[in-house]
Design a protein around this motif. Structure first.
Motif, PDB file in Angstrom:
ATOM      1  N   TYR A 103       0.879  -1.263  -0.220  1.00 28.23           N
ATOM      2  CA  TYR A 103       0.021   0.092  -0.136  1.00 28.23           C
ATOM      3  C   TYR A 103       0.922   1.287   0.156  1.00 28.23           C
ATOM      4  N   LEU A 104       1.000   1.914  -1.278  1.00 22.96           N
ATOM      5  CA  LEU A 104       1.865   3.061  -1.379  1.00 22.96           C
ATOM      6  C   LEU A 104       0.864   4.370  -1.528  1.00 22.96           C
ATOM      7  N   LEU A 105       1.438   5.302  -0.965  1.00 25.29           N
ATOM      8  CA  LEU A 105       0.893   6.765  -1.268  1.00 25.29           C
ATOM      9  C   LEU A 105       1.307   7.422  -2.465  1.00 25.29           C
ATOM     10  N   LYS A 106       0.564   8.059  -3.493  1.00 23.71           N
ATOM     11  CA  LYS A 106       1.070   8.673  -4.424  1.00 23.71           C
ATOM     12  C   LYS A 106       1.800  10.044  -4.349  1.00 23.71           C
ATOM     13  N   GLY A 107       3.047  10.026  -4.927  1.00 25.63           N
ATOM     14  CA  GLY A 107       3.896  11.050  -4.563  1.00 25.63           C
ATOM     15  C   GLY A 107       5.371  10.757  -4.248  1.00 25.63           C
ATOM     16  N   SER A 108       5.325   9.360  -4.498  1.00 27.90           N
ATOM     17  CA  SER A 108       6.698   8.585  -4.002  1.00 27.90           C
ATOM     18  C   SER A 108       7.514   9.086  -5.164  1.00 27.90           C
ATOM     19  N   ASP A 109       9.019   9.190  -4.972  1.00 27.80           N
ATOM     20  CA  ASP A 109       9.659   9.532  -6.112  1.00 27.80           C
ATOM     21  C   ASP A 109      10.351   8.111  -6.844  1.00 27.80           C
ATOM     22  N   ALA A 110      10.830   8.222  -7.956  1.00 22.65           N
ATOM     23  CA  ALA A 110      11.135   7.162  -8.772  1.00 22.65           C
ATOM     24  C   ALA A 110      11.828   6.062  -8.050  1.00 22.65           C
ATOM     25  N   ALA A 111      12.863   6.176  -7.377  1.00 24.00           N
ATOM     26  CA  ALA A 111      13.673   5.255  -6.781  1.00 24.00           C
ATOM     27  C   ALA A 111      12.835   4.725  -5.756  1.00 24.00           C
ATOM     28  N   THR A 112      12.047   5.119  -4.875  1.00 24.45           N
ATOM     29  CA  THR A 112      11.001   4.735  -3.800  1.00 24.45           C
ATOM     30  C   THR A 112      10.271   3.700  -4.547  1.00 24.45           C
ATOM     31  N   LEU A 113       9.595   4.334  -5.561  1.00 24.10           N
ATOM     32  CA  LEU A 113       8.412   3.366  -6.277  1.00 24.10           C
ATOM     33  C   LEU A 113       9.235   2.203  -6.953  1.00 24.10           C
ATOM     34  N   ASP A 114      10.351   2.363  -7.409  1.00 26.58           N
ATOM     35  CA  ASP A 114      11.093   1.096  -7.928  1.00 26.58           C
ATOM     36  C   ASP A 114      11.498   0.150  -7.097  1.00 26.58           C
ATOM     37  N   GLN A 115      11.847   0.376  -5.812  1.00 26.17           N
ATOM     38  CA  GLN A 115      12.426  -0.437  -4.657  1.00 26.17           C
ATOM     39  C   GLN A 115      11.117  -1.151  -4.266  1.00 26.17           C
ATOM     40  N   ALA A 116      10.082  -0.268  -4.023  1.00 24.44           N
ATOM     41  CA  ALA A 116       8.724  -0.830  -3.312  1.00 24.44           C
ATOM     42  C   ALA A 116       8.296  -1.912  -4.265  1.00 24.44           C
ATOM     43  N   ARG A 118      10.060  -3.843  -6.247  1.00 23.33           N
ATOM     44  CA  ARG A 118      10.986  -4.933  -6.089  1.00 23.33           C
ATOM     45  C   ARG A 118      10.607  -5.635  -4.827  1.00 23.33           C
ATOM     46  N   ASP A 119      10.473  -5.001  -3.775  1.00 19.45           N
ATOM     47  CA  ASP A 119       9.934  -5.654  -2.481  1.00 19.45           C
ATOM     48  C   ASP A 119       8.715  -6.318  -2.653  1.00 19.45           C
ATOM     49  N   ALA A 120       7.750  -5.890  -3.184  1.00 14.25           N
ATOM     50  CA  ALA A 120       6.583  -6.492  -3.375  1.00 14.25           C
ATOM     51  C   ALA A 120       6.640  -7.841  -4.107  1.00 14.25           C
ATOM     52  N   ILE A 121       7.366  -7.668  -5.073  1.00 11.27           N
ATOM     53  CA  ILE A 121       7.880  -9.298  -5.738  1.00 11.27           C
ATOM     54  C   ILE A 121       8.346 -10.296  -4.904  1.00 11.27           C
ATOM     55  N   GLU A 122       9.142  -9.783  -4.057  1.00  8.84           N
ATOM     56  CA  GLU A 122       9.718 -10.553  -2.982  1.00  8.84           C
ATOM     57  C   GLU A 122       9.169 -10.978  -2.005  1.00  8.84           C
ATOM     58  N   GLY A 123       7.736 -10.378  -1.896  1.00 10.80           N
ATOM     59  CA  GLY A 123       7.034 -10.787  -0.877  1.00 10.80           C
ATOM     60  C   GLY A 123       7.202  -9.958   0.600  1.00 10.80           C
ATOM     61  N   ASP A 124       7.806  -8.697   0.366  1.00  8.81           N
ATOM     62  CA  ASP A 124       8.332  -7.822   1.671  1.00  8.81           C
ATOM     63  C   ASP A 124       6.972  -6.928   1.903  1.00  8.81           C
ATOM     64  N   MET A 125       5.784  -6.928   1.078  1.00  8.46           N
ATOM     65  CA  MET A 125       4.870  -5.891   1.355  1.00  8.46           C
ATOM     66  C   MET A 125       5.161  -4.499   1.724  1.00  8.46           C
ATOM     67  N   PRO A 126       5.722  -3.810   0.840  1.00  6.62           N
ATOM     68  CA  PRO A 126       5.992  -2.381   0.932  1.00  6.62           C
ATOM     69  C   PRO A 126       4.719  -1.409   1.509  1.00  6.62           C
ATOM     70  N   LEU A 127       4.996  -0.743   2.546  1.00  7.99           N
ATOM     71  CA  LEU A 127       4.189   0.133   3.053  1.00  7.99           C
ATOM     72  C   LEU A 127       4.806   1.524   3.263  1.00  7.99           C
ATOM     73  N   SER A 128       4.182   2.595   2.651  1.00  4.91           N
ATOM     74  CA  SER A 128       4.524   3.809   3.056  1.00  4.91           C
ATOM     75  C   SER A 128       4.676   4.120   4.507  1.00  4.91           C
ATOM     76  N   PRO A 129       5.556   5.005   5.138  1.00  2.59           N
ATOM     77  CA  PRO A 129       5.897   5.125   6.342  1.00  2.59           C
ATOM     78  C   PRO A 129       4.675   5.575   6.952  1.00  2.59           C
ATOM     79  N   SER A 130       3.976   6.537   6.522  1.00  3.71           N
ATOM     80  CA  SER A 130       2.688   7.000   7.213  1.00  3.71           C
ATOM     81  C   SER A 130       1.451   5.937   7.207  1.00  3.71           C
TER      82      SER A 130
END
Length: 225
Positions: A103-116, A118-130
């Protein structure tokens, strides 16, 4: 780095164009399709079977949450990541319960979105800090249990601390000087001890038990997340 196929569900034409440009011009991705409403999202997934489906929450005809639920019921292996402006608890929980892999919030920079992603594919469940903080605040209002700390070994507690910092398995492995495989084993042991299944459930349960504190989480960063 493997190429990931990505499809986008977004009702705003300008946002769809922006996502399309991002994935077309960024190495490691193949943009395979897009949809502008929830019903079309289901058809899009069936036709393209992308590695990742980016899903807005507020959509015409059918919500992104309902579309996510239907896709994940039919295809439990689907990786659907919510990407939205709505960061309140009800939306977050509904999306994750529907099967969203992050669950990500819009406004993420390119590097943050890219890593998120990749994390999702690895099963890491990316979540924006807030988002992570909203979940934790909502489930820790009863206060911590005084017996939680004794459930985990010091090494397992260390892992949960890194997990609370939002690190991926790869990053945790570097901090703990172990392999990614060892990190996954630690997560399996911790999940079993705490009676939960996912990374976010580990985090929430650890907060309830007083193993980690709200102050251990990364600070809110607004729309820059």
């Amino acid at each position: 780095m493997p190429v990931l196929t990505v499809a986008v569900v977004e009702d705003d034409a300008q946002m769809r164009e922006a996502y399309r440009a991002f994935f077309v011009h960024r190495d490691g991705y193949e943009h395979v399709g897009e949809a502008e409403d929830g019903e079309a999202a289901i058809d899009l997934y069936e036709r393209t079977r992308p590695d990742i489906l980016l899903m807005d929450i507020r959509l015409p005809r059918m919500s992104g949450i309902e579309a996510t639920r239907r896709i994940c019921v039919r295809h439990p292996e689907a990786c659907v990541v919510a990407l939205t402006t709505f960061g309140n608890y009800d939306f977050i929980v509904a999306a994750l319960q529907a099967g969203a892999s992050g669950y990500l919030l819009k406004g993420s920079d390119a590097a943050t979105l890219d890593q998120a992603l990749r994390d999702a594919i690895e099963g890491d469940m990316p979540l924006s800090p807030s988002v992570r903080r909203a979940l934790v605040r909502a489930v820790t209002q009863k206060g911590p249990s005084p017996h939680g700390a004794s459930l985990l070994t010091p090494r397992e507690t260390e892992l949960v601390g890194w997990l609370a910092s939002g690190l991926s398995n790869r990053e945790i492995a570097k901090r703990m000087f172990v392999s990614e495989g060892s990190v996954k084993q630690y997560l399996t042991h911790v999940s079993s001890k705490l009676g939960v299944k996912s990374r976010i459930q580990i985090l929430v349960r650890a907060m309830n038990l007083g193993i980690i504190a709200l102050d251990d989480l990364p600070p809110d960063q607004g729309q820059a997340e």
